[in-house]
Design a protein around this motif. Structure first.
Motif, PDB file in Angstrom:
ATOM      1  N   HIS A  37      -1.444   4.785  -3.837  1.00 58.50           N
ATOM      2  CA  HIS A  37      -2.808   4.299  -3.640  1.00 58.50           C
ATOM      3  C   HIS A  37      -3.422   4.879  -2.359  1.00 58.50           C
ATOM      4  O   HIS A  37      -4.607   5.213  -2.328  1.00 58.50           O
ATOM      5  CB  HIS A  37      -2.833   2.773  -3.617  1.00 58.50           C
ATOM      6  CG  HIS A  37      -2.413   2.180  -4.929  1.00 58.50           C
ATOM      7  ND1 HIS A  37      -1.111   1.851  -5.198  1.00 58.50           N
ATOM      8  CD2 HIS A  37      -3.122   1.900  -6.034  1.00 58.50           C
ATOM      9  CE1 HIS A  37      -1.035   1.379  -6.426  1.00 58.50           C
ATOM     10  NE2 HIS A  37      -2.239   1.402  -6.966  1.00 58.50           N
ATOM     11  N   LEU A  38      -2.607   4.997  -1.326  1.00 61.47           N
ATOM     12  CA  LEU A  38      -3.070   5.617  -0.086  1.00 61.47           C
ATOM     13  C   LEU A  38      -3.369   7.091  -0.308  1.00 61.47           C
ATOM     14  O   LEU A  38      -4.395   7.611   0.134  1.00 61.47           O
ATOM     15  CB  LEU A  38      -2.018   5.446   1.014  1.00 61.47           C
ATOM     16  CG  LEU A  38      -2.316   6.106   2.355  1.00 61.47           C
ATOM     17  CD1 LEU A  38      -3.562   5.484   2.977  1.00 61.47           C
ATOM     18  CD2 LEU A  38      -1.134   5.971   3.284  1.00 61.47           C
ATOM     19  N   ARG A  39      -2.485   7.745  -1.029  1.00 63.22           N
ATOM     20  CA  ARG A  39      -2.687   9.164  -1.320  1.00 63.22           C
ATOM     21  C   ARG A  39      -3.925   9.376  -2.172  1.00 63.22           C
ATOM     22  O   ARG A  39      -4.685  10.325  -1.962  1.00 63.22           O
ATOM     23  CB  ARG A  39      -1.441   9.732  -2.010  1.00 63.22           C
ATOM     24  CG  ARG A  39      -0.224   9.715  -1.092  1.00 63.22           C
ATOM     25  CD  ARG A  39       1.040  10.073  -1.818  1.00 63.22           C
ATOM     26  NE  ARG A  39       1.014  11.488  -2.175  1.00 63.22           N
ATOM     27  CZ  ARG A  39       1.701  12.000  -3.186  1.00 63.22           C
ATOM     28  NH1 ARG A  39       2.463  11.236  -3.930  1.00 63.22           N
ATOM     29  NH2 ARG A  39       1.622  13.274  -3.454  1.00 63.22           N
ATOM     30  N   ASP A  40      -4.146   8.491  -3.128  1.00 61.95           N
ATOM     31  CA  ASP A  40      -5.329   8.584  -3.978  1.00 61.95           C
ATOM     32  C   ASP A  40      -6.607   8.368  -3.162  1.00 61.95           C
ATOM     33  O   ASP A  40      -7.607   9.057  -3.379  1.00 61.95           O
ATOM     34  CB  ASP A  40      -5.241   7.574  -5.120  1.00 61.95           C
ATOM     35  CG  ASP A  40      -6.390   7.718  -6.084  1.00 61.95           C
ATOM     36  OD1 ASP A  40      -6.588   8.836  -6.613  1.00 61.95           O
ATOM     37  OD2 ASP A  40      -7.103   6.720  -6.313  1.00 61.95           O
ATOM     38  N   ALA A  41      -6.582   7.437  -2.222  1.00 64.04           N
ATOM     39  CA  ALA A  41      -7.748   7.198  -1.370  1.00 64.04           C
ATOM     40  C   ALA A  41      -8.055   8.436  -0.521  1.00 64.04           C
ATOM     41  O   ALA A  41      -9.224   8.798  -0.335  1.00 64.04           O
ATOM     42  CB  ALA A  41      -7.514   5.983  -0.480  1.00 64.04           C
ATOM     43  N   ALA A  42      -7.016   9.086  -0.016  1.00 64.70           N
ATOM     44  CA  ALA A  42      -7.218  10.317   0.758  1.00 64.70           C
ATOM     45  C   ALA A  42      -7.792  11.411  -0.132  1.00 64.70           C
ATOM     46  O   ALA A  42      -8.687  12.167   0.285  1.00 64.70           O
ATOM     47  CB  ALA A  42      -5.893  10.769   1.379  1.00 64.70           C
ATOM     48  N   LEU A  43      -7.320  11.478  -1.350  1.00 63.22           N
ATOM     49  CA  LEU A  43      -7.834  12.464  -2.298  1.00 63.22           C
ATOM     50  C   LEU A  43      -9.298  12.180  -2.642  1.00 63.22           C
ATOM     51  O   LEU A  43     -10.096  13.100  -2.804  1.00 63.22           O
ATOM     52  CB  LEU A  43      -6.972  12.468  -3.560  1.00 63.22           C
ATOM     53  CG  LEU A  43      -7.221  13.569  -4.562  1.00 63.22           C
ATOM     54  CD1 LEU A  43      -7.087  14.950  -3.928  1.00 63.22           C
ATOM     55  CD2 LEU A  43      -6.259  13.434  -5.727  1.00 63.22           C
ATOM     56  N   GLN A  44      -9.663  10.919  -2.714  1.00 61.68           N
ATOM     57  CA  GLN A  44     -11.051  10.545  -2.967  1.00 61.68           C
ATOM     58  C   GLN A  44     -11.962  11.033  -1.848  1.00 61.68           C
ATOM     59  O   GLN A  44     -13.096  11.457  -2.087  1.00 61.68           O
ATOM     60  CB  GLN A  44     -11.188   9.025  -3.116  1.00 61.68           C
ATOM     61  CG  GLN A  44     -10.591   8.479  -4.384  1.00 61.68           C
ATOM     62  CD  GLN A  44     -11.311   8.992  -5.617  1.00 61.68           C
ATOM     63  OE1 GLN A  44     -12.519   9.144  -5.634  1.00 61.68           O
ATOM     64  NE2 GLN A  44     -10.546   9.268  -6.659  1.00 61.68           N
TER      65      GLN A  44
END
Length: 82
Positions: A37-44
């Motif tokens: 979820h943290l990685r996805d937020a960074a990708l966003q």
């Protein structure tokens, strides 16, 4: 950071910080030990930056590093098949 990018009054607050922020977010996305979820937020954030500052994104040659971080993440096996 995404909210700042989307707010026209605050968007300029990130000027001068986009390169270090992009490097920081890239590091998060590339780290498979971090929560997805943290990685996805960074990708966003990277996606928002690319869509809102496309000209700057391309001029600074941030596209190739962005693709180099996205492809490995997409090819990682998922723990939950759903």
């Amino acid at each position: 950071f995404n909210d700042l990018m989307g707010n026209q009054d605050m968007e300029r607050a990130l000027d001068g910080y986009l390169q270090p922020l992009l490097q920081f977010m890239t590091g998060i996305v590339r780290s498979p030990k971090l929560d997805i979820h943290l990685r996805d937020a960074a990708l966003q954030f990277v996606q928002t930056l690319a869509s809102m500052r496309t000209k700057q994104f391309l001029q600074n040659k941030w596209l190739q590093p962005a693709l180099e971080m996205i492809v490995p993440m997409l090819s990682e096996p998922m723990d939950d098949p759903d």
